[in-house]
Enzyme design. Structure first.
Site, short mmCIF file in Angstrom:
data_model
loop_
_atom_site.label_atom_id
_atom_site.label_comp_id
_atom_site.label_asym_id
_atom_site.label_seq_id
_atom_site.Cartn_x
_atom_site.Cartn_y
_atom_site.Cartn_z
CB SER A 1 53.75 33.75 33.23
OG SER A 1 53.59 35.12 33.54
CG HIS B 1 49.72 32.55 31.86
ND1 HIS B 1 48.47 31.98 32.01
CD2 HIS B 1 49.91 33.34 32.95
CE1 HIS B 1 47.93 32.41 33.15
NE2 HIS B 1 48.78 33.24 33.74
CG ASP C 1 50.17 36.62 34.48
OD1 ASP C 1 49.15 35.98 34.79
OD2 ASP C 1 51.31 36.12 34.45
CG MET D 1 48.44 41.89 37.05
SD MET D 1 49.95 41.86 38.02
CE MET D 1 50.44 40.14 37.82
CG HIS E 1 45.57 34.96 34.99
ND1 HIS E 1 46.57 34.67 35.89
CD2 HIS E 1 44.43 35.10 35.74
CE1 HIS E 1 46.07 34.63 37.13
NE2 HIS E 1 44.77 34.91 37.05
CG MET F 1 45.17 38.21 37.98
SD MET F 1 46.94 37.98 38.21
CE MET F 1 47.47 38.06 36.51
CG MET G 1 45.07 32.29 41.28
SD MET G 1 46.17 32.54 39.86
CE MET G 1 47.60 33.32 40.61
CG ASP H 1 49.47 31.69 37.27
OD1 ASP H 1 50.70 31.84 37.34
OD2 ASP H 1 48.68 32.55 36.82
#
Ligand code: DX5
Ligand code: ZN
Length: 219
Positions: free
Chosen positions: A8, A33, A35, A37, A67, A69, A138, A177
């Site tokens: 990540s 990966h 992330d 947000m 991913h 979020m 998660m 993760d």
């Protein structure tokens, strides 16, 4: 099932992102990966499509595992598809329209994943299992790197693996993760995870390349 390491980049040094990505990929990490947000679904802000776009330009054939979020992930699918993401994983808790969002991801030509927060049950899975190629369990509450794995999430990894077999979708990946280190790796793998996301354990290591090799040697 084949095991895959997905570092990540949330914990990478963004002032030399491509150098860091190159290092872990040369060492054998197969996916990166990313992330995303939004400051609403999780209490933090991170990166968006421009970062995916930049990575895609530097690494044309690298698998970019994104991913999301974010609240209402359906708003962002087109942008991430254009930027060159390979998979978009959305959270079961992030929209009342999980099925529609997954259909949109697939219509955009991307692989789709479904993620479950630590306290979320797996009911949704039955209704979308044939449309996802990855289930993300998660192992921390999403939002930040460097947290400790929540042990109560371990049985859920096994439950997902069992359900995938029961539903006849045993080729789907089970991804974990959060809080995965050389110390916790064995627990998540023996519970049934085959895709390992690791952020701080890799990018905060003195030598990320060697850390990747250590992870891979235990696969
Ligand atoms: C957490 C993110 C993770 C995070 C993992 O919200 O989804 O991908 O980067 O970081 P570590 O491996 O440090 O727990
Ligand atoms: Zn993540």
């Amino acid at each position: 099932m084949k095991k895959i390491l997905a570092p990540s980049i949330l914990s990478a040094d963004f002032s030399r992102l491509s150098e860091q990505v190159d290092e872990v990929v040369v060492a054998g990490a197969e996916w990166i990966h990313v992330d995303v947000m939004d400051g609403h679904f999780v209490p933090n802000l991170s990166m968006g499509p421009v970062v995916v776009d930049a990575l895609r330009k530097s690494f044309p054939s690298l698998f970019l595992d994104v991913h999301l979020m974010v609240e209402a992930p359906e708003k962002w699918i087109t942008s991430f598809a254009k930027s060159g993401a390979n998979r978009l994983t959305i959270h079961a808790e992030s929209t009342p329209h999980v099925h529609r969002a997954i259909q949109m991801i697939r219509s955009a030509g991307l692989q789709a994943g479904i993620a479950f927060n630590p306290a979320t049950g797996l009911d949704t899975l039955a209704y979308i299992v044939e449309d996802v190629d990855l289930v993300l369990v998660m192992t921390v509450n999403p939002g930040f790197g460097g947290q400790h794995l929540i042990p109560a999430t371990l049985p859920k990894i096994s439950e997902v693996r069992r359900k995938l077999i029961e539903y006849g979708c045993s080729t789907a990946h089970v991804q974990v993760d959060g809080g995965i280190s050389l110390e916790t790796l064995e627990q998540v793998m023996s519970a049934g995870a085959n895709v390992i996301v690791a952020g701080s354990a890799i990018f905060e290591a003195a030598h990320p390349k060697e850390r990747v090799q250590e992870f891979l040697s235990r696969f």
